[in-house]
Design a protein around this motif. Structure first.
Motif, PDB file in Angstrom:
ATOM      1  N   ILE C   7       0.835  -1.200   0.000  1.00  0.00           N
ATOM      2  CA  ILE C   7       0.000   0.000   0.000  1.00  0.00           C
ATOM      3  C   ILE C   7       0.868   1.247   0.000  1.00  0.00           C
ATOM      4  CG2 ILE C   7      -1.592   1.350   1.440  1.00  0.00           C
ATOM      5  CD1 ILE C   7      -3.061  -1.151   2.092  1.00  0.00           C
ATOM      6  N   HIS C  19      -3.583   6.513   9.715  1.00  0.00           N
ATOM      7  CA  HIS C  19      -3.640   5.327   8.854  1.00  0.00           C
ATOM      8  C   HIS C  19      -2.261   4.660   8.749  1.00  0.00           C
ATOM      9  CE1 HIS C  19      -7.720   6.046   7.909  1.00  0.00           C
ATOM     10  NE2 HIS C  19      -7.541   7.095   7.122  1.00  0.00           N
ATOM     11  N   ASN C  22      -1.505   2.414  11.681  1.00  0.00           N
ATOM     12  CA  ASN C  22      -2.263   1.161  11.603  1.00  0.00           C
ATOM     13  C   ASN C  22      -1.706   0.241  10.512  1.00  0.00           C
ATOM     14  OD1 ASN C  22      -4.070   1.654  13.708  1.00  0.00           O
ATOM     15  ND2 ASN C  22      -5.390   2.909  12.392  1.00  0.00           N
ATOM     16  N   LEU C  23      -1.461   0.811   9.364  1.00  0.00           N
ATOM     17  CA  LEU C  23      -0.961   0.008   8.238  1.00  0.00           C
ATOM     18  C   LEU C  23       0.408  -0.592   8.562  1.00  0.00           C
ATOM     19  CD1 LEU C  23      -2.001   2.469   5.389  1.00  0.00           C
ATOM     20  CD2 LEU C  23      -2.928   0.156   5.709  1.00  0.00           C
ATOM     21  N   MET C  27      -1.205  -4.277  11.084  1.00  0.00           N
ATOM     22  CA  MET C  27      -1.808  -5.077  10.017  1.00  0.00           C
ATOM     23  C   MET C  27      -0.753  -5.938   9.352  1.00  0.00           C
ATOM     24  SD  MET C  27      -4.428  -2.216   8.480  1.00  0.00           S
ATOM     25  CE  MET C  27      -4.936  -3.295   7.150  1.00  0.00           C
ATOM     26  N   VAL C  30      -0.346  -6.431   5.524  1.00  0.00           N
ATOM     27  CA  VAL C  30      -0.098  -5.268   4.676  1.00  0.00           C
ATOM     28  C   VAL C  30       1.352  -4.797   4.807  1.00  0.00           C
ATOM     29  CG1 VAL C  30      -0.494  -2.764   4.764  1.00  0.00           C
ATOM     30  CG2 VAL C  30      -2.435  -4.326   4.514  1.00  0.00           C
ATOM     31  N   LEU C  32       3.219  -1.153   4.269  1.00  0.00           N
ATOM     32  CA  LEU C  32       3.120   0.254   3.882  1.00  0.00           C
ATOM     33  C   LEU C  32       4.413   0.580   3.142  1.00  0.00           C
ATOM     34  CD1 LEU C  32       1.727   2.962   3.820  1.00  0.00           C
ATOM     35  CD2 LEU C  32       2.665   3.433   6.089  1.00  0.00           C
ATOM     36  N   VAL C  72      -3.959   4.754  -0.395  1.00  0.00           N
ATOM     37  CA  VAL C  72      -4.833   5.337   0.633  1.00  0.00           C
ATOM     38  C   VAL C  72      -4.713   6.846   0.484  1.00  0.00           C
ATOM     39  CG1 VAL C  72      -5.114   5.650   3.119  1.00  0.00           C
ATOM     40  CG2 VAL C  72      -4.662   3.360   2.190  1.00  0.00           C
ATOM     41  N   MET C 292      -9.310   0.189   7.831  1.00  0.00           N
ATOM     42  CA  MET C 292      -8.145  -0.241   7.055  1.00  0.00           C
ATOM     43  C   MET C 292      -8.143  -1.761   6.902  1.00  0.00           C
ATOM     44  SD  MET C 292      -6.153   1.954   5.698  1.00  0.00           S
ATOM     45  CE  MET C 292      -7.132   3.446   5.495  1.00  0.00           C
ATOM     46  N   ARG C 293      -8.442  -2.443   7.989  1.00  0.00           N
ATOM     47  CA  ARG C 293      -8.495  -3.908   7.914  1.00  0.00           C
ATOM     48  C   ARG C 293      -9.555  -4.361   6.918  1.00  0.00           C
ATOM     49  NH1 ARG C 293      -7.591  -5.234  14.328  1.00  0.00           N
ATOM     50  NH2 ARG C 293      -5.327  -5.474  14.190  1.00  0.00           N
ATOM     51  N   ALA C 296      -8.254  -3.775   3.386  1.00  0.00           N
ATOM     52  CA  ALA C 296      -7.288  -4.803   3.002  1.00  0.00           C
ATOM     53  C   ALA C 296      -7.997  -6.124   2.732  1.00  0.00           C
ATOM     54  CB  ALA C 296      -6.239  -4.971   4.113  1.00  0.00           C
TER      55      ALA C 296
END
Lengths: 339, 339, 339, 339
Positions: C7, C19, C22-23, C27, C30, C32, C72, C292-293, C296
């Protein structure tokens, strides 16, 4: 100390992973530099998940690494005292999961090593960092309830541990109530001098056959005159029940449970809401981060840890007093345990 | 029995007036026919307010009146046993304020007289008729919490009684905790076999000088294995604090305080609401009517009263055991008191 | 898709950082991989904090990178539609902060591009992922309140934005109520066909001078007959006030605010607790991770996003209808806006 | 005025009996001297139950009795205005159940008669005397919420009235919302100048066939700028739902429902409590006594009644405006009704 605090984790089990996630992802002031576990796969898996550079099955390597500032000990209880002593001698600051040990002599050796090495030691009584209890304690400290008269602690697990664990747990008072003994001291900043413990086997007869109890009510006498009570159960079907109350000359503060959401549903039968958060990983999530931050701060700012070695020792004394009280059905003074 | 139940009131003090209002105005099945008080003015004033036809300073006249079906005894505690005995012999059904007496021998004489006369006796443990506690008890009786494991009772007064009263009150356990001892039995329909009481003087040193305590924590052991606790204070600055909890294998029920209104105000500092109802006249208003209705119903339908003579006796035993426990700092079995 | 989702983040402002954390840290599914911001320092600072390998001031580079699976979009609102179109053409899946745009024509262009490219688009109505509202919606969807009749949404900010922001915000309905318009649709899965909006300037006259209102009450008519209301204020001194209620033929569900702790303090004046969580970063923390989850998951499992492009468009129509209703003081049908 | 206030009751139906019990048994400052009802048995039964000396089927006899100071009118709505006029001419003070009448002309005649006779008139908006709403109003009046910005009133009945009643009720707004219109004025002491009403038939199609609605959402515009909303339903399966909220520049106050007890039960599925009090006789019990005491006090102390004739008239205007708004689907100014 300048720059980031370099921390090594010893023990990559369930609670080790909780600390690792906080250290790696939520604490910019820290680098989680290494992890050890006797099970190699546990260490490497944790290292992969949280970006830890170094893994080993021998924590001695971590202690020998001069770049490591501090260790977080999450290994099994029987290893705590020994690792504390070695880490202290290696000049590492130490965060250690509770309890330090079940034996006072070994605790005293560990604390002596810490003192001799002039390193920091913080013990993992995480509940002190729960926002609810912290707020209660602050209200008490700010005088909002006046002089404390009564303390009530409710601490009930959603389900008992496996019987194999029960057998080596040290007993309900040392394994479960120990957190509440610490809470009793934390909430009103006074010391308990005597306990009376009533125990029973009501949840599961097998727990009794394993030599333990599953239900208890402990009366606490504080030095300053206040009286406390702790009630424990190994099984609350509605989930983790963690509440406290402090009552004093100026009022009272009551802490209730946390719930996963605030939705309240009314239908033709009842007004209802969802059960409290299920167990400690959910309820005390914030506290685990809080205690790590406090530990890093104590090291970085060279201030005393918020949970000291003595704070780790006293609840063990209380647990022993409670166990004896329960066995002999009489109040036991804490100095009887020390004697 | 046909027609309305004719009741005479003995004692026109504060609680006598509460009963009089209920008997006169809220119970169509009853006629409040007479009132006696050693203070003539008290009797006549009550009679005027509630339309009572007959007044006297000699309760003997009421007992001699064949038209009277039942008496409600609200005179001072030292007169209870004697009046019960005389009323029973006169064939009157009896409602008597708690306690029957402080001495077990006198209680036993009174109960024997009641039994010999085959009249009804209901003792004034009004809290059994509080809608909150009644609902808790019903939920327990319906099995909603499974087998009871833990009982918690909080009972704190908003302010201590005058010292003159403290001196003749029989002590905190006999005067105040006695209601909680009854509640402990009521909630789970099991008997307490042992108590351990921790007491302290924290509210007012003068209470200690008067030979009493003002703060207490009592541990209860039930025959069936459950454990209970009662915490008392003579002074909760935020008002009358009357809460209970029953926890068991299937869940738990918690009763909290009643408040004068549900308004919750949020401003820039806090979310707040008004204090709980101030004291027993406010909190237990409904229960006083409830117990009178239950008494009338027991007489009119010839069924056992919901609070029996034995129910009146056992809390006195518990109070004695608690007092001894507090004095000797050891758990006391109830049969030690009887022995 | 195999392996982790790569992402890129476009826009490294406040919400971008939320975000990113979190990413990057919560997660595992994912990576980033990149971040762009027109302010280079913003991008590089974010990259340093969250371990992002690539930074740029030109989001075009991210779109040109074939290894990037999804973007995003957290840049300013006026750039959303254009970036969506470009990203779609580049074959990237898209998460875009709300609103897509203030103009329906531009929204339609963006949605057409998404559809043509057969990529996923999820719009950032994060409140759908708040555990409280989610539980309310689930209870409604499960039939626990029967057929919905009434919906009530309270949405009040703790303090107004700066006047400079107010002037370019698109107005209260487009800037603030838009979340509530989405909530109105989310809670009962029905469409609003008409709105009536009453607005006022009560918080700050300067907001009125800037051409906006600061207080509003909107009535909603649903296609299925249900009626809703939204009340807004730009300033609740006690903090962020975010509550909803759905009432129906079978009952009702009420969601109240989240508080930082459960401690309740009683003293001689009141029973009080701390104020609700201050603002959206505190209250909706869990929802940002949740959305976000979900994004994804939609990409990884090739399922429709839980907040579609149409879900992003309709609240803009509702905001326009509300603004016109407020200006003309009459109910406005949504099809008047489309016409 | 010296001595007790002699009151006659006109109308011995359900609400008449509520007032009779309060007047006869809970107000020492009053004598309930007489009762009239067109149904002789209703009057005599009430007289027997509450010790009323005089009964009649002709209220004119009561008005002709010089010893009667005041009348309490509980007869059917269509008789209210006429009896008010006759009572005023007879020099009696008047308490009249709401509404005075459905027609403004007849209300004005009644109010003119009252003014000419210089007697007191109090209208039966009992909810003003509910302890919850009273506390909310007092907090607002004391400035605890600052300048009011938003008012929210929820008013839902547990079940619809019989269809025969619906047909003659005057419609939802005149029959049910009228209490809420009064509450809207009471809470913040400001006047409503415009209403917008959205109505629907969602509970029972037969109500629609009878020409009425069963669900409504009304928006209120106050003179001072505040905005209000009232939501109504004829059927809340969980019981009587009576809540209000006032939000302002300094905070907010929220009133929630009363419950029959405070017991909260947790089991393996949910945390639950009993439903709110079922309907108005339970929820508003205290308010009926409160309004009678206030009426007696106004007469005895010669002060203005707390609910005036104008207070009785304005909600009728509001109901008419709401009905027209609902029919025409546009906001209606109250002066359009007067015009």
């Amino acid at each position: 100390m300048s720059g980031k605090l370099k921390i090594a984790l010893i023990g990559a089990g369930r609670i080790g992973r909780v600390h690792a996630e906080n250290l790696a992802f939520r604490m910019p002031e820290v680098t989680l530099a290494a992890v050890s576990d006797v099970v190699e796969k546990a260490a490497s898996s944790l290292a992969a998940d949280f970006g830890v550079a170094m893994t080993t099955t021998d924590y001695g390597e971590l202690l020998a690494d001069a770049s490591i500032d501090a260790v977080v000990i999450c290994s099994s209880t029987d290893t705590h005292a020994r690792i504390i002593i070695e880490a202290a001698r290696a000049g590492k600051h130490i965060f250690c999961e509770k309890p330090i040990d079940f034996e006072l002599g070994r605790i005293d050796e560990a604390l002596a090593a810490v003192e001799a090495a002039r390193v920091k030691l913080q013990v993992g009584f995480n509940r002190r960092f729960d926002p609810n209890f912290q707020r209660a304690r602050d209200l008490v400290a700010d005088g909002r309830v006046g002089t404390p008269h009564l303390v009530r602690i409710t601490s009930r697990d959603p389900e008992p541990p496996p019987l194999d664990y029960v057998r080596v747990s040290g007993g309900l008072f040392a394994d479960m109530t120990i957190h509440d003994f610490d809470m009793a001291r934390f909430l009103i900043a006074d010391e308990v001098v005597e306990v009376y413990a009533a125990g029973a086997v009501l949840v599961d007869a097998a727990i009794g056959e394993a030599g333990d109890i599953d239900t208890a009510m402990v009366t606490l006498r504080y030095r300053g005159g206040a009286i406390g009570t702790i009630d424990n159960s190994r099984k609350a079907v509605y989930g983790y029940d963690q509440r406290v109350e402090v009552f004093g000359s100026g009022g009272g503060v009551v802490v209730s449970n946390d719930h996963p959401n605030t939705a309240v549903c009314s239908d033709a039968r009842a007004v209802s809401r969802d059960l409290p958060l299920y167990f400690f990983l959910e309820r005390y999530e914030a506290s685990y981060l809080g205690e790590m931050r406090a530990f890093a701060d104590a090291v970085l700012s060279d201030t005393p840890p918020l949970v000291s070695g003595i704070d780790g020792r006293i609840p063990v004394v209380m647990a022993k007093a409670a166990a004896r009280s329960c066995a002999e059905n009489r109040p036991i003074r804490l100095d009887e345990i020390e004697g």
